[in-house]
Scaffold this motif. Structure first.
Motif, PDB file in Angstrom:
ATOM      1  N   UNK A 139       0.824  -1.203   0.000  1.00  0.00           N
ATOM      2  CA  UNK A 139       0.000   0.000   0.000  1.00  0.00           C
ATOM      3  C   UNK A 139       0.863   1.259   0.000  1.00  0.00           C
ATOM      4  N   UNK A 140       1.899   1.274   0.821  1.00  0.00           N
ATOM      5  CA  UNK A 140       2.746   2.467   0.923  1.00  0.00           C
ATOM      6  C   UNK A 140       3.523   2.708  -0.358  1.00  0.00           C
ATOM      7  N   UNK A 141       4.075   1.654  -0.946  1.00  0.00           N
ATOM      8  CA  UNK A 141       4.863   1.827  -2.162  1.00  0.00           C
ATOM      9  C   UNK A 141       4.011   2.323  -3.322  1.00  0.00           C
ATOM     10  N   UNK A 142       2.824   1.759  -3.481  1.00  0.00           N
ATOM     11  CA  UNK A 142       1.962   2.195  -4.585  1.00  0.00           C
ATOM     12  C   UNK A 142       1.532   3.640  -4.393  1.00  0.00           C
ATOM     13  N   UNK A 143       1.079   3.974  -3.185  1.00  0.00           N
ATOM     14  CA  UNK A 143       0.643   5.349  -2.935  1.00  0.00           C
ATOM     15  C   UNK A 143       1.807   6.328  -3.043  1.00  0.00           C
ATOM     16  N   UNK A 144       3.005   5.888  -2.659  1.00  0.00           N
ATOM     17  CA  UNK A 144       4.175   6.775  -2.798  1.00  0.00           C
ATOM     18  C   UNK A 144       4.433   7.089  -4.266  1.00  0.00           C
ATOM     19  N   UNK A 145       4.364   6.076  -5.128  1.00  0.00           N
ATOM     20  CA  UNK A 145       4.613   6.317  -6.549  1.00  0.00           C
ATOM     21  C   UNK A 145       3.514   7.181  -7.165  1.00  0.00           C
ATOM     22  N   UNK A 146       2.279   6.954  -6.754  1.00  0.00           N
ATOM     23  CA  UNK A 146       1.192   7.794  -7.270  1.00  0.00           C
ATOM     24  C   UNK A 146       1.371   9.236  -6.814  1.00  0.00           C
ATOM     25  N   UNK A 147       1.678   9.422  -5.524  1.00  0.00           N
ATOM     26  CA  UNK A 147       1.889  10.779  -5.003  1.00  0.00           C
ATOM     27  C   UNK A 147       3.102  11.434  -5.655  1.00  0.00           C
ATOM     28  N   UNK A 148       4.166  10.678  -5.894  1.00  0.00           N
ATOM     29  CA  UNK A 148       5.347  11.238  -6.559  1.00  0.00           C
ATOM     30  C   UNK A 148       5.019  11.681  -7.980  1.00  0.00           C
ATOM     31  N   UNK A 149       4.201  10.884  -8.669  1.00  0.00           N
ATOM     32  CA  UNK A 149       3.782  11.276 -10.013  1.00  0.00           C
ATOM     33  C   UNK A 149       2.978  12.564  -9.988  1.00  0.00           C
ATOM     34  N   UNK A 150       2.092  12.696  -9.006  1.00  0.00           N
ATOM     35  CA  UNK A 150       1.303  13.923  -8.882  1.00  0.00           C
ATOM     36  C   UNK A 150       2.194  15.117  -8.539  1.00  0.00           C
ATOM     37  N   UNK A 151       3.172  14.918  -7.660  1.00  0.00           N
ATOM     38  CA  UNK A 151       4.084  16.014  -7.303  1.00  0.00           C
ATOM     39  C   UNK A 151       4.854  16.493  -8.527  1.00  0.00           C
ATOM     40  N   UNK A 152       5.372  15.540  -9.305  1.00  0.00           N
ATOM     41  CA  UNK A 152       6.108  15.911 -10.514  1.00  0.00           C
ATOM     42  C   UNK A 152       5.194  16.621 -11.507  1.00  0.00           C
ATOM     43  N   UNK A 153       3.974  16.110 -11.646  1.00  0.00           N
ATOM     44  CA  UNK A 153       3.040  16.737 -12.571  1.00  0.00           C
ATOM     45  C   UNK A 153       2.686  18.162 -12.173  1.00  0.00           C
ATOM     46  N   UNK A 154       2.366  18.369 -10.886  1.00  0.00           N
ATOM     47  CA  UNK A 154       2.031  19.716 -10.419  1.00  0.00           C
ATOM     48  C   UNK A 154       3.234  20.658 -10.520  1.00  0.00           C
ATOM     49  N   UNK A 155       4.427  20.150 -10.208  1.00  0.00           N
ATOM     50  CA  UNK A 155       5.628  20.993 -10.292  1.00  0.00           C
ATOM     51  C   UNK A 155       5.860  21.476 -11.719  1.00  0.00           C
ATOM     52  N   UNK A 156       5.782  20.550 -12.675  1.00  0.00           N
ATOM     53  CA  UNK A 156       5.969  20.941 -14.072  1.00  0.00           C
ATOM     54  C   UNK A 156       4.851  21.867 -14.543  1.00  0.00           C
ATOM     55  N   UNK A 157       3.634  21.637 -14.072  1.00  0.00           N
ATOM     56  CA  UNK A 157       2.519  22.496 -14.476  1.00  0.00           C
ATOM     57  C   UNK A 157       2.724  23.921 -13.986  1.00  0.00           C
ATOM     58  N   UNK A 158       3.091  24.074 -12.712  1.00  0.00           N
ATOM     59  CA  UNK A 158       3.335  25.422 -12.182  1.00  0.00           C
ATOM     60  C   UNK A 158       4.521  26.084 -12.876  1.00  0.00           C
ATOM     61  N   UNK A 159       5.542  25.288 -13.192  1.00  0.00           N
ATOM     62  CA  UNK A 159       6.697  25.857 -13.894  1.00  0.00           C
ATOM     63  C   UNK A 159       6.311  26.351 -15.284  1.00  0.00           C
ATOM     64  N   UNK A 160       5.504  25.577 -16.005  1.00  0.00           N
ATOM     65  CA  UNK A 160       5.081  25.998 -17.342  1.00  0.00           C
ATOM     66  C   UNK A 160       4.143  27.202 -17.299  1.00  0.00           C
ATOM     67  N   UNK A 161       3.373  27.312 -16.246  1.00  0.00           N
ATOM     68  CA  UNK A 161       2.447  28.437 -16.143  1.00  0.00           C
ATOM     69  C   UNK A 161       3.163  29.765 -15.926  1.00  0.00           C
TER      70      UNK A 161
END
Length: 376
Positions: A139-161
């Motif tokens: 459970x922790x590993x899967x949620x960590x990877x999902x959360x990491x993907x969201x963090x990377x996505x939001x970071x790139x989105x804010x950077x592009x904005x």
């Protein structure tokens, strides 16, 4: 004296070219930021020295992003002081803004990884009964990877904005919606499918790390669960790679879903003359002397009658799938050895009446080793 010093500094500053003066100011800002970071880092290290492992690891692992953040913070007023053109000032400030956004994403990703690692230290996968550990690790590993993907996505989105052209394009794309939204949804369908499948696997947990599976006709253990696929280490050390969505849409066998213990089955076919009670006693003796048996289940039963033999089913339990397989092999080997020594006539054989055999011999017909007949 002070007036002369001021005049001298004014002369030097006026004599230096603007680009060199700007470089001096910026380098001085970097040095000041590094000194401030060293001072702040020492204070934080002393503060968290008596705290738990999470805070100590967090301060230690975020030393580099913290240094970059402090240097970027000091350079903000330095850019205003340095003799730069409006265009150069705008580019540097935009670069610092991007740096802040990326540093926040970096620190968030590091914090998530540290928290997950510290949390999972309390669970041991090598324990005898590791069901709870496998549940939390998966459970922790899967949620960590999902959360990491969201963090990377939001970071790139804010950077592009932060880029006006990209921001305007995004606004126009959202306004147009329609066809663009459909095309984007179709393009991201595999990614979104695996993302939601990962969240569903983390919540429902049909599989966990180190689970024993029978999938696609192969037996193996779950070695790794990523954000897009699952790695199953097969019994012969091959790796089977399956997408996350496979375990939501297709049936498979999980041998360790509720516990690691399993009951192994041994089927043997013997002549009707074998004494079943003696056979049952021998199986109990073999299981009792084996280190693989968990002292839970041992059973011998006649489950069917065939034309020439009877079917005997033997059940023995073991702590996990690997030991159950080895125990089944041990029971087969020792049981066959016992029957060969004590009841060789009980092994499967083909019967024929005396009259038929004598007539066949008189006719010169004999049986070969593979069951065929030939003329003498």
């Amino acid at each position: 004296m002070e007036q002369r010093l001021e005049d001298y500094l004014s002369f030097v500053i006026s004599w230096l070219p603007n680009w060199l003066l700007a470089m001096i100011v910026l380098v001085a800002a970097v040095l000041v930021g590094s000194l401030i970071h060293r001072f702040v880092f020492r204070i934080l290290t002393r503060i968290v020295a008596q705290r738990d492992l999470f805070w100590r690891s967090l301060v230690s692992r975020t030393e580099q992003p913290m240094r970059l953040a402090i240097v970027a913070w000091v350079m903000v007023p330095a850019i205003g002081i340095a003799p730069l053109s409006d265009q150069q000032t705008g580019l540097l400030r935009h670069g610092l803004l991007l740096c802040f956004i990326l540093l926040i994403g970096w620190m968030a990703r590091t914090t998530l990884h540290i928290w997950t690692t510290v949390y999972l230290r309390r669970f041991k996968l090598d324990a005898e009964d590791n069901l709870l550990a496998r549940k939390h690790v998966t459970q922790s590993r899967i949620l960590e990877r999902v959360a990491a993907t969201l963090i990377i996505g939001f970071t790139l989105s804010f950077a592009l904005m932060t880029f006006p052209a990209v921001r305007q394009y995004g606004v126009s794309l959202m306004a147009s919606a329609g066809v663009a939204g459909i095309v984007l949804g179709l393009a991201l369908q595999p990614v979104l499918k695996n993302l939601f499948a990962g969240i569903q696997l983390a919540i429902t947990q049909p599989i966990r790390i180190d689970d024993a599976l029978l999938v696609e006709g192969e037996w193996g253990k779950v070695e790794e669960i990523t954000s897009t696929y699952v790695v199953v280490k097969l019994w012969d050390w091959r790796r089977m790679i399956l997408p996350l969505g496979y375990f939501i849409e297709n049936p498979f066998q999980n041998w360790t879903r509720e516990g690691a213990a399993l009951i192994g089955t041994v089927m043997i076919y013997l002549d009707y003359t074998v004494p079943v009670s003696v056979l049952r006693h021998k199986v109990e003796e073999i299981a009792g002397k084996s280190k693989l048996w968990d002292r839970q289940v041992v059973n011998v039963a006649v489950t069917d009658f065939k034309q020439n033999v009877m079917e005997i089913r033997i059940l023995v339990s073991a702590p996990d799938a690997g030991k159950a397989f080895d125990l089944r092999c041990e029971v087969r080997e020792k049981l066959v050895d016992f029957i060969q020594r004590e009841y060789p006539h009980a092994l499967p054989q083909v019967r024929a009446s005396g009259t038929i055999v004598e007539e066949a011999r008189a006719a010169g017909v004999v049986a070969t080793a593979d069951g065929r007949t030939m003329q003498q």
